[in-house]
Design a protein around this motif. Sequence first.
Motif, short mmCIF file in Angstrom:
data_model
loop_
_atom_site.label_atom_id
_atom_site.label_comp_id
_atom_site.label_asym_id
_atom_site.label_seq_id
_atom_site.Cartn_x
_atom_site.Cartn_y
_atom_site.Cartn_z
N ALA A 4 -18.83 23.49 3.52
CA ALA A 4 -18.83 22.69 4.76
C ALA A 4 -17.41 22.24 5.10
CB ALA A 4 -19.75 21.48 4.60
N LEU A 5 -16.64 21.85 4.08
CA LEU A 5 -15.24 21.47 4.31
C LEU A 5 -14.44 22.67 4.82
CD1 LEU A 5 -12.84 19.49 4.10
CD2 LEU A 5 -12.64 20.17 1.69
N ASP A 6 -14.66 23.83 4.21
CA ASP A 6 -13.94 25.03 4.65
C ASP A 6 -14.30 25.38 6.10
OD1 ASP A 6 -12.77 25.19 2.16
OD2 ASP A 6 -14.13 26.73 1.40
N ALA A 7 -15.56 25.21 6.46
CA ALA A 7 -15.97 25.49 7.85
C ALA A 7 -15.28 24.52 8.80
CB ALA A 7 -17.49 25.39 7.97
N HIS A 8 -15.18 23.25 8.39
CA HIS A 8 -14.44 22.26 9.21
C HIS A 8 -13.00 22.70 9.41
CE1 HIS A 8 -12.48 18.56 10.37
NE2 HIS A 8 -11.86 18.46 9.20
N CYS A 9 -12.36 23.14 8.32
CA CYS A 9 -10.94 23.52 8.41
C CYS A 9 -10.73 24.80 9.22
CB CYS A 9 -10.35 23.68 7.01
SG CYS A 9 -10.30 22.12 6.08
N ALA A 10 -11.80 25.54 9.46
CA ALA A 10 -11.72 26.77 10.26
C ALA A 10 -12.22 26.55 11.69
CB ALA A 10 -12.54 27.87 9.60
N GLU B 282 -22.29 19.78 12.50
CA GLU B 282 -23.62 19.59 11.93
C GLU B 282 -23.57 19.13 10.47
OE1 GLU B 282 -27.76 22.24 11.73
OE2 GLU B 282 -25.94 23.06 12.64
N LEU B 283 -22.56 19.61 9.73
CA LEU B 283 -22.52 19.35 8.29
C LEU B 283 -21.65 18.13 7.93
CD1 LEU B 283 -22.31 22.99 6.94
CD2 LEU B 283 -24.30 21.49 6.97
N CYS B 284 -21.09 17.46 8.92
CA CYS B 284 -20.23 16.30 8.62
C CYS B 284 -21.08 15.09 8.26
CB CYS B 284 -19.36 15.99 9.84
SG CYS B 284 -18.34 14.52 9.63
N ILE B 285 -20.87 14.56 7.05
CA ILE B 285 -21.57 13.34 6.62
C ILE B 285 -20.79 12.10 7.04
CG2 ILE B 285 -22.42 12.04 4.62
CD1 ILE B 285 -22.76 14.80 3.20
N ALA B 286 -19.49 12.11 6.82
CA ALA B 286 -18.65 10.98 7.22
C ALA B 286 -17.24 11.49 7.48
CB ALA B 286 -18.63 9.90 6.14
N TYR B 287 -16.56 10.88 8.47
CA TYR B 287 -15.20 11.29 8.82
C TYR B 287 -14.54 10.09 9.48
CZ TYR B 287 -11.61 14.74 10.13
OH TYR B 287 -10.44 15.47 10.24
N ASP B 288 -13.96 9.24 8.64
CA ASP B 288 -13.35 8.01 9.12
C ASP B 288 -11.84 8.13 9.01
OD1 ASP B 288 -15.82 6.72 9.59
OD2 ASP B 288 -15.99 6.26 7.46
N LEU B 289 -11.15 7.59 9.99
CA LEU B 289 -9.68 7.62 9.98
C LEU B 289 -9.17 6.19 10.01
CD1 LEU B 289 -7.01 9.05 10.02
CD2 LEU B 289 -7.27 9.40 12.48
N CYS B 290 -8.31 5.88 9.05
CA CYS B 290 -7.75 4.53 8.90
C CYS B 290 -6.23 4.61 8.97
CB CYS B 290 -8.15 3.93 7.55
SG CYS B 290 -9.93 3.82 7.30
N VAL B 291 -5.61 3.43 9.15
CA VAL B 291 -4.17 3.32 9.21
C VAL B 291 -3.72 2.29 8.17
CG1 VAL B 291 -2.17 2.89 10.68
CG2 VAL B 291 -4.29 3.76 11.68
N ASP B 292 -2.72 2.65 7.40
CA ASP B 292 -2.14 1.76 6.40
C ASP B 292 -1.58 0.51 7.08
OD1 ASP B 292 -0.50 0.56 4.44
OD2 ASP B 292 0.13 2.49 3.61
N GLN B 293 -2.02 -0.67 6.61
CA GLN B 293 -1.54 -1.92 7.23
C GLN B 293 -0.04 -2.08 7.09
OE1 GLN B 293 -3.88 -5.13 5.56
NE2 GLN B 293 -5.55 -4.83 7.02
N LYS B 294 0.56 -1.44 6.08
CA LYS B 294 1.99 -1.60 5.84
C LYS B 294 2.83 -0.50 6.48
CE LYS B 294 1.89 -4.18 1.48
NZ LYS B 294 2.15 -4.09 0.03
N ASP B 295 2.18 0.52 7.07
CA ASP B 295 2.92 1.69 7.55
C ASP B 295 2.12 2.35 8.66
OD1 ASP B 295 4.07 4.14 8.00
OD2 ASP B 295 4.05 4.79 5.91
N PRO B 296 2.46 2.06 9.94
CA PRO B 296 1.66 2.57 11.07
C PRO B 296 1.71 4.09 11.23
CG PRO B 296 3.60 1.38 11.85
CD PRO B 296 3.56 1.17 10.37
N GLY B 297 2.58 4.78 10.48
CA GLY B 297 2.59 6.24 10.51
C GLY B 297 1.83 6.89 9.36
N HIS B 298 1.20 6.07 8.54
CA HIS B 298 0.44 6.57 7.38
C HIS B 298 -1.04 6.52 7.72
CE1 HIS B 298 -0.74 5.88 2.85
NE2 HIS B 298 -1.09 7.06 3.29
#
Lengths: 96, 96
Positions: free
Chosen positions: A61-67, A33-49
């Motif tokens: 809200a961040l602490d609730a997410h982490c729990a 409910e409290l998430c405003i944005a949560y985007d996941l990207c990949v480094d073009q130079k490093d597919p494991g980053h």
Amino acid sequence: MLKVIAQDFIKPEAVEIVLPLYRELVEKTRQEELCIAYDLCVDQKDPGHFIFIEAWPDRAALDAHCASEHFTRLVPLINAHQRQNATFILMDDLPV
Amino acid sequence: MLKVIAQDFIKPEAVEIVLPLYRELVEKTRQEELCIAYDLCVDQKDPGHFIFIEAWPDRAALDAHCASEHFTRLVPLINAHQRQNATFILMDDLPV
């Protein structure tokens, strides 16, 4: 508003293993409910980053997410494939 | 879509000098026709650590931004107050 950049560094041979875990984490987190944005990207130079760009109303809200069930279940499964520790930057918007 | 995280590290005594330069850079960049997003944040733990979170349609749009009048005029003025070199991550969205 609190913004977060979280960076994961995954072993090259484990990228295909973590991708479905990341996809579930993103899907479930965006339903919080409290998430405003949560985007996941990949480094073009490093597919494991992998780089999360997040926005939350506040630290609670961040602490609730982490729990959350999905975070506490999926993040250890992802971290088992780290090649180095994750990094985190907690940020404020530029003061105007 | 191309996403970018650019990180600047400014000497503590110069933060007040660079703030109006950053504000003009953000204002003028957001007026660029091809700019999708251009947000500037500050690390909560380090007031000299500035983080741009950017989105562009492609590399050509980013290159045009870096060649713009406002970029080529303001960035050297900001960089004169760096305490270490800026870093850049060019990213793609997580593959689905």
